[in-house]
Write a protein that holds these residues in place. Structure first.
Motif, PDB file in Angstrom:
ATOM      1  N   ASP A   1     -10.892  -6.758 -11.214  1.00 24.25           N
ATOM      2  CA  ASP A   1     -10.512  -7.148  -9.854  1.00 24.25           C
ATOM      3  C   ASP A   1      -9.652  -8.409  -9.888  1.00 24.25           C
ATOM      4  N   LEU A   2     -10.056  -9.375 -10.742  1.00 23.06           N
ATOM      5  CA  LEU A   2      -9.263 -10.603 -10.860  1.00 23.06           C
ATOM      6  C   LEU A   2      -7.863 -10.293 -11.386  1.00 23.06           C
ATOM      7  N   ASP A   3      -7.797  -9.357 -12.335  1.00 25.60           N
ATOM      8  CA  ASP A   3      -6.495  -9.013 -12.913  1.00 25.60           C
ATOM      9  C   ASP A   3      -5.572  -8.378 -11.876  1.00 25.60           C
ATOM     10  N   SER A   4      -6.140  -7.550 -10.992  1.00 26.88           N
ATOM     11  CA  SER A   4      -5.310  -6.862  -9.995  1.00 26.88           C
ATOM     12  C   SER A   4      -5.116  -7.686  -8.726  1.00 26.88           C
ATOM     13  N   GLY A   5      -5.980  -8.671  -8.518  1.00 31.07           N
ATOM     14  CA  GLY A   5      -5.866  -9.522  -7.332  1.00 31.07           C
ATOM     15  C   GLY A   5      -6.327  -8.850  -6.059  1.00 31.07           C
ATOM     16  N   ALA A   6      -7.110  -7.773  -6.190  1.00 27.83           N
ATOM     17  CA  ALA A   6      -7.586  -7.072  -4.998  1.00 27.83           C
ATOM     18  C   ALA A   6      -8.736  -6.153  -5.380  1.00 27.83           C
ATOM     19  N   VAL A   7      -9.530  -5.808  -4.376  1.00 27.51           N
ATOM     20  CA  VAL A   7     -10.529  -4.748  -4.525  1.00 27.51           C
ATOM     21  C   VAL A   7     -10.205  -3.685  -3.484  1.00 27.51           C
ATOM     22  N   LYS A   8     -10.453  -2.417  -3.853  1.00 24.97           N
ATOM     23  CA  LYS A   8     -10.090  -1.319  -2.956  1.00 24.97           C
ATOM     24  C   LYS A   8     -11.296  -0.438  -2.676  1.00 24.97           C
ATOM     25  N   TYR A   9     -11.657  -0.375  -1.407  1.00 23.34           N
ATOM     26  CA  TYR A   9     -12.600   0.623  -0.926  1.00 23.34           C
ATOM     27  C   TYR A   9     -11.772   1.804  -0.421  1.00 23.34           C
ATOM     28  N   TYR A  10     -12.388   2.974  -0.315  1.00 25.35           N
ATOM     29  CA  TYR A  10     -11.661   4.088   0.293  1.00 25.35           C
ATOM     30  C   TYR A  10     -12.622   4.994   1.043  1.00 25.35           C
ATOM     31  N   VAL A  11     -12.050   5.670   2.044  1.00 25.99           N
ATOM     32  CA  VAL A  11     -12.807   6.571   2.908  1.00 25.99           C
ATOM     33  C   VAL A  11     -12.350   8.003   2.615  1.00 25.99           C
ATOM     34  N   LYS A  12     -13.316   8.894   2.445  1.00 27.68           N
ATOM     35  CA  LYS A  12     -13.010  10.306   2.183  1.00 27.68           C
ATOM     36  C   LYS A  12     -13.569  11.132   3.333  1.00 27.68           C
ATOM     37  N   TYR A  13     -12.703  11.986   3.907  1.00 31.42           N
ATOM     38  CA  TYR A  13     -13.129  12.798   5.038  1.00 31.42           C
ATOM     39  C   TYR A  13     -12.268  14.057   5.107  1.00 31.42           C
ATOM     40  N   THR A  14     -12.631  14.971   5.998  1.00 27.69           N
ATOM     41  CA  THR A  14     -11.933  16.254   6.144  1.00 27.69           C
ATOM     42  C   THR A  14     -11.192  16.284   7.470  1.00 27.69           C
ATOM     43  N   MET A  15      -9.937  16.785   7.433  1.00 27.49           N
ATOM     44  CA  MET A  15      -9.182  17.016   8.656  1.00 27.49           C
ATOM     45  C   MET A  15      -8.456  18.362   8.534  1.00 27.49           C
ATOM     46  N   PHE A  16      -7.866  18.835   9.610  1.00 28.62           N
ATOM     47  CA  PHE A  16      -7.197  20.140   9.614  1.00 28.62           C
ATOM     48  C   PHE A  16      -5.688  19.940   9.710  1.00 28.62           C
ATOM     49  N   ASN A  17      -4.960  20.764   8.909  1.00 29.78           N
ATOM     50  CA  ASN A  17      -3.495  20.682   8.967  1.00 29.78           C
ATOM     51  C   ASN A  17      -2.960  21.570  10.081  1.00 29.78           C
TER      52      ASN A  17
END
Length: 476
Positions: free
Chosen positions: A105-121
């Protein structure tokens, strides 16, 4: 036939429009996600405070759950059930937690969370969607600066009063201080107190409380903590919290038991601080007189006398009340003794005139007797009883009574051995049962030695001088 074809065509057009609108609506992203975090700058493997809110902004309830993933790729267990939650229309779910930074995290200078969900095209097909939430931070040089202070209140305390010892930690560096431990003197606490951490820019306290007994308390301590993997220590020297005794003595007295109606009497309040605590903002009042003195102070071991003159028109009783606070912020209230001041009329006033005469003003050693004539005139409207005549400590005579306007006289012989002024005093009690005194004028008596007759001594004639000549050689 044509009539049947036209409605059928209209139905087909409506279905096409409906499907198109549905497809457009289904392609709209129903999830909105936001992230906030602190601090924005770190100096090592610190912790980030994370807050993430996910909202269903679509036009229908979610059929499948939204899953929140941490930077390590694992579902966030504290978000819903194992990281997953279904949101109804307009509903939100917030996660608040802490992320321990890793070297990556220190090397990249950021932490990343992410949200996973379903949608319709647009075709109405399910599509897995990922939405990333990035917390960027700055990595600074390490500055370890944990400022520690101690405050003791009060420093003088009375029995059973609570004493507070407060340690304040202000982190002015850019690295966290962890594993903070304070070990106090046993008279303050027998167990140590701890703090997990103080983040950069934050302030925290550790508080000890102890009740004062009948002897002094002592605060002395050792503070240990860890900063950027190194152990730190700070010590505080001994400071005594003094056992305070609140002792205020108050005595009220009057210049006279009473006076003539309309005359003044002086009331004196004697205060003495016999303890080791100062008194502040002392206010003195009386039930009859109201507020008398305000804003008085009296330091430990000191005395204070306050005087109040009053015009007496009728008999009255006085008892002063002293209210205030001591230096430990405890309220005090002390009452004086009660005194009574009487008032008398003119016909009750006692006045006497004492005069003295001597038959001589000079005496000699061989005849030191002087005859004094002492007269006492009762110049008042009332009877004088048990009038004692004395010279210094020597009682001369007592008149049982002297009526108004009456003069009584005694004659006494005194043997004097030294010169000086001689006067006589008459004492008795007045209508207020006070002893009053009246003096005669002073008479100077001289003591001299008698004149000696001179004695003439005739000297005895001396025999003539005999001259002795020295021997000569011829005589030899």
């Amino acid at each position: 036939m044509k009539n049947k074809i036209i409605p059928l065509l209209l139905l087909i057009v409506i279905l096409i429009i409906t499907v198109s609108v549905g497809a457009l609506a289904s392609s709209y992203d129903p999830v909105r996600a936001t992230i906030s975090y602190s601090p924005k700058a770190v100096s090592g493997l610190d912790q980030l405070n994370i807050s993430i809110t996910i909202t269903n902004v679509g036009d229908g309830d979610m059929i499948e759950p939204v899953v929140l993933y941490a930077p390590n790729g694992k579902p966030v267990a504290d978000f819903g059930e194992d990281g997953a939650v279904k949101l109804s229309v307009g509903a939100s779910k917030t996660y608040k937690g802490v992320w321990q930074l890793r070297q990556s995290d220190l090397d990249s200078g950021a932490v990343k969370y992410y949200v996973k969900y379903t949608m319709f095209n647009d075709k109405g097909e399910k599509v897995q969607q990922l939405k990333y939430l990035s917390a960027k931070f700055e990595y600074e040089n390490v500055i370890s600066d944990l400022q520690i202070s101690r405050d003791i209140s009060p420093t003088v305390a009375t029995q059973d009063q609570e004493v507070t010892v407060t340690y304040t930690f202000v982190n002015k560096g850019n690295v966290s201080a962890t594993n903070i431990k304070v070990v106090e003197n046993k008279s303050i606490a027998t167990k140590a107190k701890t703090l997990d951490r103080v983040l950069p820019g934050e302030e925290a306290t550790i508080v000890f409380t102890q009740k004062m007994g009948k002897k002094n308390l002592v605060s002395s301590s050792t503070v240990t903590y860890k900063s950027e993997k190194s152990n730190k220590k700070k010590t505080f020297d001994s400071q005594t919290i003094t056992f305070g005794e609140s002792k205020l003595s108050a005595k009220l007295k009057s210049s006279s038991k009473g006076v003539l109606v309309g005359e003044t009497v002086k009331l004196t309040l004697d205060l003495e601080n016999k303890g080791n605590i100062d008194f502040n903002n002392l206010n003195i009042s009386d039930e009859n007189l109201g507020d008398i003195f305000t804003g008085q102070s009296l330091v430990a071991g000191q005395k204070l006398s306050l005087e109040k003159e009053l015009i007496v028109n009728e008999p009255a009783k006085y008892q002063f009340i002293i209210n205030g606070t001591d230096s430990t912020n405890n309220e005090i209230s002390v009452k004086t003794n009660a005194i009574e001041v009487k008032s008398i009329n003119e016909d009750q006033k006692l006045t006497m005139v004492v005069s003295a005469e001597a038959d001589k003003t000079t005496v000699f050693d061989d005849n030191g007797k002087v005859r004094f004539t002492i007269s006492v005139n009762n110049n008042s409207l009332g009877e004088a009883k048990n009038v004692k005549i004395h010279h210094g400590d020597v009682d001369v005579y007592t008149f049982t009574e002297i009526n108004p306007g009456q003069t009584k006289t005694i004659i006494r012989d005194f043997s004097l051995t030294m010169p000086g002024e001689y006067k006589f005093t008459a004492t008795c009690k007045n209508a207020l049962d006070e002893e009053v005194s009246f003096d005669s004028q002073s008479i100077y008596i001289d003591v001299s030695s008698p004149t000696m007759v001179p004695i003439i001594i005739t000297p005895t004639p001396l025999p003539p001088l005999v001259t002795i000549a020295p021997k000569t050689l011829m005589d030899a």
